[in-house]
Structures are given as C-alpha cells and as structure tokens.
Design a protein around this motif. Structure first.
Motif, short mmCIF file in Angstrom:
data_model
loop_
_atom_site.label_atom_id
_atom_site.label_comp_id
_atom_site.label_asym_id
_atom_site.label_seq_id
_atom_site.Cartn_x
_atom_site.Cartn_y
_atom_site.Cartn_z
N GLY A 1 -28.15 6.69 11.40
CA GLY A 1 -28.65 6.99 12.75
C GLY A 1 -29.36 5.83 13.41
N CYS A 2 -28.92 4.60 13.15
CA CYS A 2 -29.56 3.42 13.76
C CYS A 2 -28.88 3.06 15.07
CB CYS A 2 -29.44 2.21 12.83
SG CYS A 2 -30.36 2.36 11.33
N PRO A 3 -29.60 2.44 16.00
CA PRO A 3 -28.95 1.96 17.22
C PRO A 3 -27.98 0.81 16.89
CG PRO A 3 -31.25 1.25 17.13
CD PRO A 3 -31.04 2.18 15.98
N GLU A 4 -27.01 0.58 17.80
CA GLU A 4 -25.96 -0.43 17.55
C GLU A 4 -26.48 -1.86 17.47
OE1 GLU A 4 -22.48 -0.78 19.92
OE2 GLU A 4 -21.37 0.63 18.65
N ASP A 5 -27.71 -2.09 17.97
CA ASP A 5 -28.23 -3.45 17.83
C ASP A 5 -28.97 -3.64 16.50
OD1 ASP A 5 -30.40 -1.89 18.40
OD2 ASP A 5 -31.16 -3.12 20.04
N ARG A 6 -28.92 -2.61 15.64
CA ARG A 6 -29.48 -2.75 14.27
C ARG A 6 -28.41 -2.59 13.22
NH1 ARG A 6 -33.97 -0.31 11.14
NH2 ARG A 6 -33.62 -2.18 9.90
N LEU A 7 -27.45 -1.69 13.51
CA LEU A 7 -26.39 -1.40 12.54
C LEU A 7 -25.09 -1.26 13.31
CD1 LEU A 7 -25.53 -0.65 9.64
CD2 LEU A 7 -26.02 1.73 10.21
N TYR A 8 -24.13 -2.11 12.95
CA TYR A 8 -22.88 -2.17 13.69
C TYR A 8 -21.73 -2.11 12.70
CZ TYR A 8 -19.39 -4.19 16.87
OH TYR A 8 -18.29 -4.42 17.63
N ALA A 9 -20.75 -1.26 12.95
CA ALA A 9 -19.68 -1.09 11.95
C ALA A 9 -18.35 -0.81 12.63
CB ALA A 9 -20.03 0.06 11.02
N ASP A 10 -17.28 -1.07 11.89
CA ASP A 10 -15.96 -0.75 12.41
C ASP A 10 -15.01 -0.45 11.26
OD1 ASP A 10 -13.97 -0.26 14.22
OD2 ASP A 10 -14.10 -2.21 15.21
N GLN A 11 -13.92 0.20 11.61
CA GLN A 11 -12.87 0.53 10.65
C GLN A 11 -11.93 -0.67 10.59
OE1 GLN A 11 -10.10 3.07 12.41
NE2 GLN A 11 -8.76 3.18 10.61
N ILE A 12 -12.04 -1.47 9.55
CA ILE A 12 -11.21 -2.68 9.43
C ILE A 12 -10.82 -2.86 7.97
CG2 ILE A 12 -11.28 -5.22 9.51
CD1 ILE A 12 -13.00 -4.90 12.05
N ASP A 13 -9.55 -3.14 7.77
CA ASP A 13 -9.06 -3.50 6.44
C ASP A 13 -9.27 -5.01 6.29
OD1 ASP A 13 -7.40 -4.40 4.34
OD2 ASP A 13 -6.10 -2.66 4.54
N ILE A 14 -10.01 -5.42 5.27
CA ILE A 14 -10.36 -6.85 5.18
C ILE A 14 -9.15 -7.75 4.91
CG2 ILE A 14 -12.81 -6.62 4.57
CD1 ILE A 14 -11.86 -7.21 1.62
N THR A 15 -8.01 -7.14 4.59
CA THR A 15 -6.81 -7.98 4.41
C THR A 15 -6.14 -8.30 5.75
OG1 THR A 15 -5.30 -6.12 4.06
CG2 THR A 15 -6.41 -7.00 2.11
N CYS A 16 -6.59 -7.66 6.82
CA CYS A 16 -6.07 -7.98 8.17
C CYS A 16 -6.94 -9.09 8.73
CB CYS A 16 -6.11 -6.75 9.07
SG CYS A 16 -5.13 -5.39 8.45
N HIS A 17 -6.58 -10.30 8.43
CA HIS A 17 -7.48 -11.43 8.71
C HIS A 17 -7.78 -11.61 10.19
CE1 HIS A 17 -6.53 -13.24 4.48
NE2 HIS A 17 -7.03 -12.03 4.44
N ASN A 18 -6.81 -11.31 11.05
CA ASN A 18 -7.07 -11.45 12.49
C ASN A 18 -8.16 -10.48 12.94
OD1 ASN A 18 -5.17 -13.36 12.68
ND2 ASN A 18 -3.57 -12.02 13.55
N GLU A 19 -8.07 -9.22 12.44
CA GLU A 19 -9.07 -8.22 12.82
C GLU A 19 -10.45 -8.59 12.28
OE1 GLU A 19 -8.05 -4.11 12.03
OE2 GLU A 19 -5.96 -4.53 12.51
N VAL A 20 -10.48 -9.16 11.08
CA VAL A 20 -11.76 -9.57 10.48
C VAL A 20 -12.37 -10.68 11.33
CG1 VAL A 20 -12.82 -10.65 8.46
CG2 VAL A 20 -11.09 -8.87 8.15
N ASP A 21 -11.52 -11.61 11.74
CA ASP A 21 -11.96 -12.72 12.57
C ASP A 21 -12.61 -12.21 13.87
OD1 ASP A 21 -12.26 -15.27 13.39
OD2 ASP A 21 -10.15 -15.83 13.27
N VAL A 22 -11.92 -11.26 14.52
CA VAL A 22 -12.42 -10.70 15.78
C VAL A 22 -13.75 -9.97 15.52
CG1 VAL A 22 -11.96 -8.92 17.54
CG2 VAL A 22 -10.15 -10.51 16.85
#
Ligand code: NDP
Length: 259
Positions: free
Chosen positions: A55-76
């Motif tokens: 329950g933290c605000p986005e300027d404290r805890l930020y997350a996304d659904q990303i597969d770390i093998t998708c290097h372009n998405e990780v880069d972004v």
C-alpha cells in the motif's frame, strides 16, 4: 572517503522477482530500511497483490509485470525507474525458476530438454548479467552501488534436488559475482551473492511434501529457512557499511553447506 560517506540521500533499489517468496521479503525489508523500491515479476496478479499488500505510493514503491528475459522491456523499465524514483543504487537479482522433474526416479539429464535448459539459464543467469550491464555504468558514475545475486546451495555443492540447468545457472552466478566484483571494486560498487539452502516458498512447496521431508534430514539446524532470514542478509549487504565485502558468497543453509 568511505563508501558510507559517499552514500547520501535515499537510495533506489531494484529487486527482480519481488512479488513472492524471498523477493517479496527483500522488498518488505528494503522499504523498512527506507529505500525507494522497484520490482518486477512475470504475473500481473502477483505484482498487484504485492503492491496492495504494501500500500505504498508510487514514488516509494514502483512495480511492473515484466519477464526479465525480455531485455527491451527491462531496459524501458529501468529508464522508468530512473525517471520516477532516481538512479538505481542497489540491484538484487532474485528472480529465478527451478523446473520440477516429471518422473522423480528417472535421471535429470534424460528429462531435461535443451529448450528447458536454455530457459533456466536465460532467466537465472542471463537475466542477472543483463541487469548488471544496464545499471553498472550509472553506479560507476555515482561512485557507489550494491549488487546482490541470489544464488543457491545447488550452485555450491552436489545438487540433491534441483536439475542440471538450475545448478549450472546458480554456479554461474557465483562466477559472475566474482568477475563483476573485480571489475566494479575500484568504483565503490560491491557485488555479492547469497546462496540459500531450503527456504519455504512457492518454489519449494509445502513442508510436508516428500522432497522437503527428505531435505530436512540434511539440515543440521533441524528446520527450513525463512525468506525473512535471506532478506536480512540482503539488507546487510545493501547497506553502505559493507564496502569492504565484495565477490563473496554468503551461504544461508542452516549448516547444510559451509566452506
Ligand atoms: P518463488 O517461486 O517463490 O518466487 C519467484 C519470483 O520470481 C516470483 O515473483 C516470480 O514472478 C519471479 N520470476 C520468475 N521468473 C521471472 C522472470 N522471468 N522475470 C521476472 N520475474 C520472474 O521463488 P523463491 O522466492 O523461492 O526464490 C527466489 C530466488 O531464490 C530464486 O532465484 C531461487 O532460485 C533462489 N533460491 C530459492 C531457494 C528456496 O529454497 N526457496 C533456495 C535457493 C535459492 P511471479 O510471481 O509473477 O511468478
């Protein structure tokens, strides 16, 4: 000047696989330590559940659904973290997979396809290398950084449960840790590995499973480890006071492995 003196203000930490298990506890601990935290995981519902939990605000805890093998998405995503929270000072390469053997009594080698081998190496080892490559230049520029790779007992000793891909990927992380530590040491960036033994999580399943009952007999302290215990060591290695520890692998195995 000590690294602890260079480290000022609020540090940004990126934890891969932060939605469940050990990664979730590292996120919890880092938030308690006062860091700004970002994490990724593969399933949107797990990311959402973890975000709701804290329950933290986005300027404290930020997350996304990303597969770390998708290097372009990780880069972004890394660039989005920089824009929202600031430059990354702490990286925890925690995301990992360990396929289960379909037939328990058959040999691992006979059951491991090349595709499965490649996928495990891609997530557990290549994913970590890619992220180190992405964040290291800014850490060098800042003259400060902490990189923590989550290895495994299976990469330190004879693997009793996991397959060849998992053992090779985790042994590879120990080598990557040393090589990156050597390169980054002159720049105030430490790189260390944590090698847990049997820790109860989604990856290991319930304590009453046959594989866990058998594993318990090999653990001298007589119990499984807890994800919080791994998070505690990650918190220690992430702190500014650990600038003289680099290239190390810390075993958290209840005495099952000691070198
Ligand atoms: P869990 O399976 O409980 O959690 C793994 C987390 O990693 C999940 O959040 C998962 O996402 C995420 N993840 C998996 N693959 C990817 C990927 N390709 N990209 C992004 N995120 C991914 O595992 P544990 O917490 O038990 O394990 C964490 C780490 O500790 C792993 O590296 C594991 O090998 C290591 N380890 C664990 C031990 C144990 O006994 N538990 C022992 C030794 C080492 P999602 O939630 O979306 O599925």
């Amino acid at each position: 000047m000590l690294e602890s003196e260079k480290h000022s203000g609020r540090c940004v930490a990126l934890v891969t696989g932060g939605a469940r298990g050990i990664g979730l506890e590292i996120v919890r601990r880092f938030l308690a330590d006062g860091y700004l935290v970002a994490f990724v995981a593969t399933r949107a519902e797990h990311v959402k559940r973890a975000l709701d939990l804290f329950g933290c605000p986005e300027d404290r805890l930020y997350a996304d659904q990303i597969d770390i093998t998708c290097h372009n998405e990780v880069d972004v995503f890394v660039n989005r973290i920089r824009a929202r929270l600031g430059e990354i000072g702490i990286l925890v390469n925690n995301a990992g997979i360990s396929p289960q053997r379909a037939v328990q009594d058959a040999s691992w080698l006979s059951q491991t396809s090349f595709d499965e081998w490649a996928r495990v190496i891609d997530v557990n080892l290549n994913g970590a290398f890619n992220l180190i490559r992405l964040v290291a230049p800014a850490m060098i520029a800042q003259g400060y950084g902490r990189i923590i790779n989550i290895g495994s007992l299976a990469g330190r000793a004879m693997p009793m449960i996991a397959g060849p891909h998992y053992a090779a990927s985790k042994a590879g992380l120990v080598g990557l840790t040393r090589a990156a530590a050597r390169d980054l040491a002159p720049h105030g960036v430490t790189v260390n590995c944590i090698a847990p033994g049997r820790i109860l999580s989604g990856l290991t399943g319930p304590p009453e499973a046959a594989v866990n009952r058998s594993a318990l007999t090999r653990i001298p302290v007589g119990r499984f480890g807890a994800a919080e215990e791994v998070a505690h060591v990650a918190s220690f290695l992430a702190s500014p006071m650990t600038g003289f520890i680099t290239g190390a692998t810390i075993d958290i195995t209840g005495g099952e492995f000691a070198a």
